[in-house]
Design an enzyme around this catalytic site. Structure first.
Site, PDB file in Angstrom:
ATOM      1  N   HIS A  51      40.917   2.849  20.727  1.00 58.86           N
ATOM      2  CA  HIS A  51      39.822   3.429  21.526  1.00 58.86           C
ATOM      3  C   HIS A  51      38.525   3.353  20.719  1.00 58.86           C
ATOM      4  O   HIS A  51      38.303   4.142  19.802  1.00 58.86           O
ATOM      5  CB  HIS A  51      40.157   4.886  21.891  1.00 58.86           C
ATOM      6  CG  HIS A  51      39.129   5.550  22.765  1.00 58.86           C
ATOM      7  ND1 HIS A  51      39.444   6.219  23.924  1.00 58.86           N
ATOM      8  CD2 HIS A  51      37.787   5.661  22.642  1.00 58.86           C
ATOM      9  CE1 HIS A  51      38.343   6.708  24.470  1.00 58.86           C
ATOM     10  NE2 HIS A  51      37.313   6.389  23.704  1.00 58.86           N
ATOM     11  N   LYS A  59      28.448  -0.186  22.145  1.00 60.19           N
ATOM     12  CA  LYS A  59      27.428   0.828  21.842  1.00 60.19           C
ATOM     13  C   LYS A  59      27.097   0.890  20.353  1.00 60.19           C
ATOM     14  O   LYS A  59      26.057   1.418  19.964  1.00 60.19           O
ATOM     15  CB  LYS A  59      27.946   2.223  22.222  1.00 60.19           C
ATOM     16  CG  LYS A  59      28.199   2.488  23.679  1.00 60.19           C
ATOM     17  CD  LYS A  59      28.619   3.961  23.865  1.00 60.19           C
ATOM     18  CE  LYS A  59      28.652   4.373  25.325  1.00 60.19           C
ATOM     19  NZ  LYS A  59      29.898   4.036  26.008  1.00 60.19           N
ATOM     20  N   GLU A 100      36.279  15.590  28.275  1.00 54.85           N
ATOM     21  CA  GLU A 100      35.641  15.637  26.951  1.00 54.85           C
ATOM     22  C   GLU A 100      34.636  16.782  26.960  1.00 54.85           C
ATOM     23  O   GLU A 100      33.425  16.582  26.903  1.00 54.85           O
ATOM     24  CB  GLU A 100      34.963  14.286  26.653  1.00 54.85           C
ATOM     25  CG  GLU A 100      34.540  14.131  25.205  1.00 54.85           C
ATOM     26  CD  GLU A 100      33.968  12.746  24.897  1.00 54.85           C
ATOM     27  OE1 GLU A 100      34.005  11.860  25.766  1.00 54.85           O
ATOM     28  OE2 GLU A 100      33.479  12.563  23.769  1.00 54.85           O
TER      29      GLU A 100
HETATM   30 ZN   LIG Z   1      35.382   6.886  24.029  1.00 55.77          ZN
END
Ligand SMILES: [Zn+2]
Length: 432
Positions: free
Chosen positions: A74, A79, A228
Site C-alpha cells: 500500500h 503523490k 481513516e
Molecule cells: Zn493510502
C-alpha cells in the site's frame, strides 16, 4: 564479503520461522534459527540448519539476520515527494486532501508523475523491496495521464520491482455510472486493481454493490481505503465485508487503515471482525501515516491515541494482516522513504509486534505477497528466488535499533548496488 555473482554459500545466517516455510531447524523463542543458505543460478539451492554439511569457502554471517526481500502492498508513488512545493499547512487530514488535490490539478503532468514515481521506486529498490502496489489518483482527467505512466513504469521496472496499480477515487464518484465503467475498463486493460475510498455517504451500500459488480464482471481484485478517521460512526469496513458476502465475491480484497474500528464498542468490533473474516478480507495498517494524521489537534494539545487499527484481534481470528509504507513526503505524511524495515520498526513500537514477536514478520513479506498474488515472494525457500537482505543485527533489538543503512541487498543471487537518489534531482519540479 558476498561475491557480486556466481554460486556461494552463506553459513550461520539467522532466519525467521515465519518466513521460511518447511524449514526443519531448532528455532529459538524469538523464532530464529541459525542456517546455511546455498545460492546458485539466482535461486536458493538449499537451506538447512547450520553446520549440517560444512561447506568449504562458505561465507560466515556469524548470526546476522537474513530476511526475504520486502513486499510493500500500500503506497502512493504518484503523490510521493511533492511536499517541498505543496506542504500540508496544518498536518490535518483535510489539509492533506486539499493540498494534494491542488497540487494534482496544478502540476501532475506525465513527466512530473513519471519522475517522482521513478524516484520512489529507486528508494524502495535500494532498501530491499521487490514488489510494490501503488494507488493511483484516478479522478478525471488524472486517470488519462497517470495510468499510461504507470504502465510504462511497470515495464521499465520489471525484474527489479513487481509494480501493481490500484485506482483511487472517492466512492461518491461511482454515482456516475458512465465514468465508472470507463475507469473500470482502463484499470482492467492495465491489469490493475479496482480501488476506492469509502465514506459514510447515504448510498454507500448501493455504490459498493456497483464497485463489486464491476470487479466481478472484469475479474478484478479490490483494494479499499476505509475509515481513516477517529469518528466512531465510520463503519465502512463492515459495509465492505457485507457487500463482499452478499455479492459472493471470490477475488482478493485488501482494506487499508480501518482506524475508527479501534474506537468502537467491543460488540460492534466483534460483529465487524466476524464479517471481515468470513468475507476473506485482508487488512493493511499504515502505522506511520496514521500516527501522523490521526488525533492531529489544532488547539495546541497533545495527541492521545496511536491511530492504528486492531491488528492483534484481526490476526487472532485468522484475518491476513499487513503493514505498509503508505505516503512518502507528501501532504498525507511529511516523511518516509519506502523503507519496509523502517515500517516494521515503527509498527513494532506503535502496534506492539513484540514480546512475543510470533509471526508478525509476515506482515512485511509473506502476507502482502499472498494478497498481491505473488508466488514465491515474501519467503525464503529452496528452489525460490535468491532475493534477500543481509542485516548487521543478530536479534530483534539489534535489528530494530539502528537504521541498518549498511544492509546488503541480494537480488537474483547477486549483491546489488544500493544508491538512494539525491533529493536535488527533483528540485526543478518543486519550483512550482
Ligand atoms: Zn493510502
Amino acid at each position: 564479503m558476498i561475491p557480486a555473482s556466481g554460486a556461494f554459500t552463506l553459513s550461520n545466517a539467522r532466519l525467521h520461522q515465519s518466513l521460511t516455510p518447511g524449514l526443519q531447524a531448532a528455532f529459538d523463542s524469538d523464532g530464529f534459527a541459525l542456517t546455511d543458505i546455498a545460492v546458485d543460478g539466482g535461486k536458493v539451492a538449499l537451506i538447512e540448519a547450520a553446520g549440517r554439511k560444512p561447506v568449504q569457502d562458505a561465507i560466515d554471517l556469524a548470526g546476522r539476520i537474513v530476511l526475504p526481500a520486502f513486499v510493500d502492498c500500500h503506497t502512493h508513488i504518484d503523490k510521493g515527494h511533492i511536499w517541498p512545493r505543496t506542504p500540508n499547512p496544518d498536518g490535518s487530514f483535510t489539509g492533506a486532501l486539499n493540498a494534494n488535490g491542488a497540487d494534482r490539478r496544478a502540476y501532475w503532468s506525465a513527466e512530473d508523475v513519471a519522475r517522482r514515481m521513478d524516484f520512489s521506486l529507486r528508494c524502495a529498490y535500494a532498501h530491499g523491496t521487490k514488489a510494490l502496489r501503488t494507488h493511483i489518483d484516478s479522478e478525471r482527467p488524472q486517470d488519462e495521464i497517470s495510468w499510461p505512466v504507470f504502465i510504462d513504469m511497470r515495464e521499465r521496472w520489471r525484474g527489479r520491482i513487481e509494480l501493481q496499480g490500484a485506482c483511487l477515487f472517492g466512492i461518491e464518484a461511482a454515482r456516475d455510472k458512465k465514468w465508472l465503467a470507463g475507469l473500470v475498463k482502463r484499470v482492467a486493460a492495465a491489469g490493475g486493481v479496482l480501488g476506492a475510498v469509502t465514506y459514510m455517504v447515504p448510498d454507500l451500500e448501493e455504490l459498493l454493490d456497483r464497485v463489486f459488480a464491476a470487479a466481478i464482471e472484469h475479474g478484478l481484485d479490490l483494494d479499499f481505503h476505509a475509515d481513516e478517521t477517529d469518528d466512531v460512526s465510520a463503519i465502512s469496513l463492515k459495509k465492505i465485508a457485507e457487500a463482499a458476502l452478499w455479492n459472493g465475491f471470490e477475488g482478493k480484497i485488501l482494506v487499508g487503515h480501518c482506524c475508527s474500528l479501534a474506537r468502537q464498542p467491543d460488540l460492534d468490533v466483534l460483529d465487524t471482525l466476524d464479517k471481515v473474516a468470513r468475507a476473506g478480507i485482508s487488512v493493511v495498517s499504515l502505522p506511520m501515516c496514521n500516527l501522523y494524521l490521526q488525533d492531529r489537534r489544532q488547539d495546541g494539545t497533545t495527541p492521545r491515541w496511536r491511530g492504528v487499527t486492531l491488528l492483534h484481534e484481526m490476526k487472532a481470528r485468522g484475518i491476513p494482516v499487513c503493514v505498509a509504507s503508505d505516503n512518502t513526503r507528501d501532504p498525507f505524511y511529511a516523511y518516509g522513504d519506502l523503507d519496509m524495515l523502517e515500517v516494521y520498526r515503527m509498527a513494532t513500537r506503535i502496534l506492539h509486534f513484540d514480546h512475543p514477536v510470533g509471526d508478525w514478520p509476515k506482515t512485511i513479506a509473506a502476507t502482502p505477497a499472498a494478497v498481491m498474488r505473488l508466488d514465491g515472494a515474501g519467503v525464503l525457500a529452496a528452489g525460490g528466488p535468491a532475493d534477500f537482505i543481509v542485516f548487521k543485527g543478530r536479534n530483534w533489538t539489534e535489528l530494530l535499533s539502528r537504521p541498518e543503512s549498511d544492509r546488503i541487498v541480494v537480488r537474483d543471487g547477486k549483491v546489488m548496488p544500493r544508491d538512494l537518489p539525491d533529493y536535488a534531482e527533483l528540485d526543478d519540479l518543486m519550483v512550482g
